[in-house]
Design a protein around this motif. Structure first.
Motif, PDB file in Angstrom:
ATOM      1  N   GLU A 102       0.852  -1.189   0.000  1.00  0.00           N
ATOM      2  CA  GLU A 102       0.000   0.000   0.000  1.00  0.00           C
ATOM      3  C   GLU A 102       0.888   1.239   0.000  1.00  0.00           C
ATOM      4  O   GLU A 102       0.525   2.260   0.535  1.00  0.00           O
ATOM      5  N   SER A 103       2.074   1.123  -0.579  1.00  0.00           N
ATOM      6  CA  SER A 103       3.015   2.240  -0.571  1.00  0.00           C
ATOM      7  C   SER A 103       3.508   2.503  -1.986  1.00  0.00           C
ATOM      8  O   SER A 103       2.953   1.976  -2.945  1.00  0.00           O
ATOM      9  N   SER A 104       4.553   3.265  -2.104  1.00  0.00           N
ATOM     10  CA  SER A 104       5.072   3.625  -3.420  1.00  0.00           C
ATOM     11  C   SER A 104       5.897   2.501  -4.054  1.00  0.00           C
ATOM     12  O   SER A 104       6.317   2.620  -5.188  1.00  0.00           O
ATOM     13  N   TYR A 105       6.106   1.415  -3.339  1.00  0.00           N
ATOM     14  CA  TYR A 105       6.833   0.269  -3.879  1.00  0.00           C
ATOM     15  C   TYR A 105       6.028  -0.995  -3.587  1.00  0.00           C
ATOM     16  O   TYR A 105       5.128  -0.995  -2.748  1.00  0.00           O
ATOM     17  N   LEU A 106       6.368  -2.076  -4.283  1.00  0.00           N
ATOM     18  CA  LEU A 106       5.647  -3.331  -4.111  1.00  0.00           C
ATOM     19  C   LEU A 106       6.097  -4.066  -2.860  1.00  0.00           C
ATOM     20  O   LEU A 106       7.296  -4.123  -2.550  1.00  0.00           O
ATOM     21  N   LYS A 107       5.141  -4.648  -2.156  1.00  0.00           N
ATOM     22  CA  LYS A 107       5.402  -5.588  -1.065  1.00  0.00           C
ATOM     23  C   LYS A 107       4.677  -6.869  -1.449  1.00  0.00           C
ATOM     24  O   LYS A 107       3.482  -6.859  -1.728  1.00  0.00           O
ATOM     25  N   MET A 108       5.420  -7.959  -1.490  1.00  0.00           N
ATOM     26  CA  MET A 108       4.857  -9.210  -1.980  1.00  0.00           C
ATOM     27  C   MET A 108       4.800 -10.278  -0.890  1.00  0.00           C
ATOM     28  O   MET A 108       5.714 -10.388  -0.080  1.00  0.00           O
ATOM     29  N   GLU A 109       3.720 -11.046  -0.931  1.00  0.00           N
ATOM     30  CA  GLU A 109       3.683 -12.264  -0.128  1.00  0.00           C
ATOM     31  C   GLU A 109       4.482 -13.293  -0.903  1.00  0.00           C
ATOM     32  O   GLU A 109       4.260 -13.491  -2.104  1.00  0.00           O
ATOM     33  N   ALA A 110       5.442 -13.913  -0.227  1.00  0.00           N
ATOM     34  CA  ALA A 110       6.343 -14.843  -0.903  1.00  0.00           C
ATOM     35  C   ALA A 110       6.621 -16.047  -0.016  1.00  0.00           C
ATOM     36  O   ALA A 110       6.585 -15.958   1.201  1.00  0.00           O
ATOM     37  N   GLU A 111       6.900 -17.155  -0.666  1.00  0.00           N
ATOM     38  CA  GLU A 111       7.243 -18.407   0.003  1.00  0.00           C
ATOM     39  C   GLU A 111       8.699 -18.735  -0.331  1.00  0.00           C
ATOM     40  O   GLU A 111       9.056 -18.830  -1.510  1.00  0.00           O
TER      41      GLU A 111
END
Length: 141
Positions: free
Chosen positions: A116-125
């Motif tokens: 929810e910011s200016s860059y991506l945050k990903m759910e990752a395994e």
């Protein structure tokens, strides 16, 4: 599903459901120009405000892990598998810019964007690589 495109890269399909019982981490994502193998080192110049925000938030949280992957030409696509990066050093340059030094420590399967910011945050395994890297000695010849 993860699908290979004409360019041979498996791009993330954001409609794919995450299988149950997966251990997911929420990590920031940066675009890389190349695929990095575990053990590789990469130095990146931090010039964009979104990149600066990513590193400011990562360092203030005490975190050191982030994801690096290829982005599509339209910047809307990300590769489905990313390199897990460990931030080893972050320093200011004389011109006021910054350099971030990383070491590739593994791979991760990306599932979905949660930023929810200016860059991506990903759910990752995090993916477990096989430790049996043995090969016939003839391959060295």
């Amino acid at each position: 599903a993860v699908r290979a495109s004409k360019d041979g890269i498996r791009w993330l399909d954001s409609d794919e459901e995450v299988p149950e019982a997966r251990e997911l981490m929420l990590l920031p994502l940066i675009a890389l120009p190349d695929v990095l193998l575990p053990g590789s080192e990469v130095s990146l110049q931090v010039i964009e405000p979104a990149q600066q925000q990513l590193y400011d938030e990562l360092l203030s949280s005490g975190g050191r892990l982030l994801l690096g992957t290829l982005r599509g030409n339209d910047r809307m696509k990300v590769a489905a598998v990313a390199t897990l990066l460990y931030l080893e050093d972050f320093r200011e340059l004389p011109d006021g810019g910054h350099v971030a030094e990383h070491r590739a420590v593994g791979r991760a399967r990306l599932w979905r964007n949660k930023g929810e910011s200016s860059y991506l945050k990903m759910e990752a395994e995090v993916l477990e690589d096989s430790e049996d890297l043995s090969f016939p000695q003839e391959a060295l010849r």
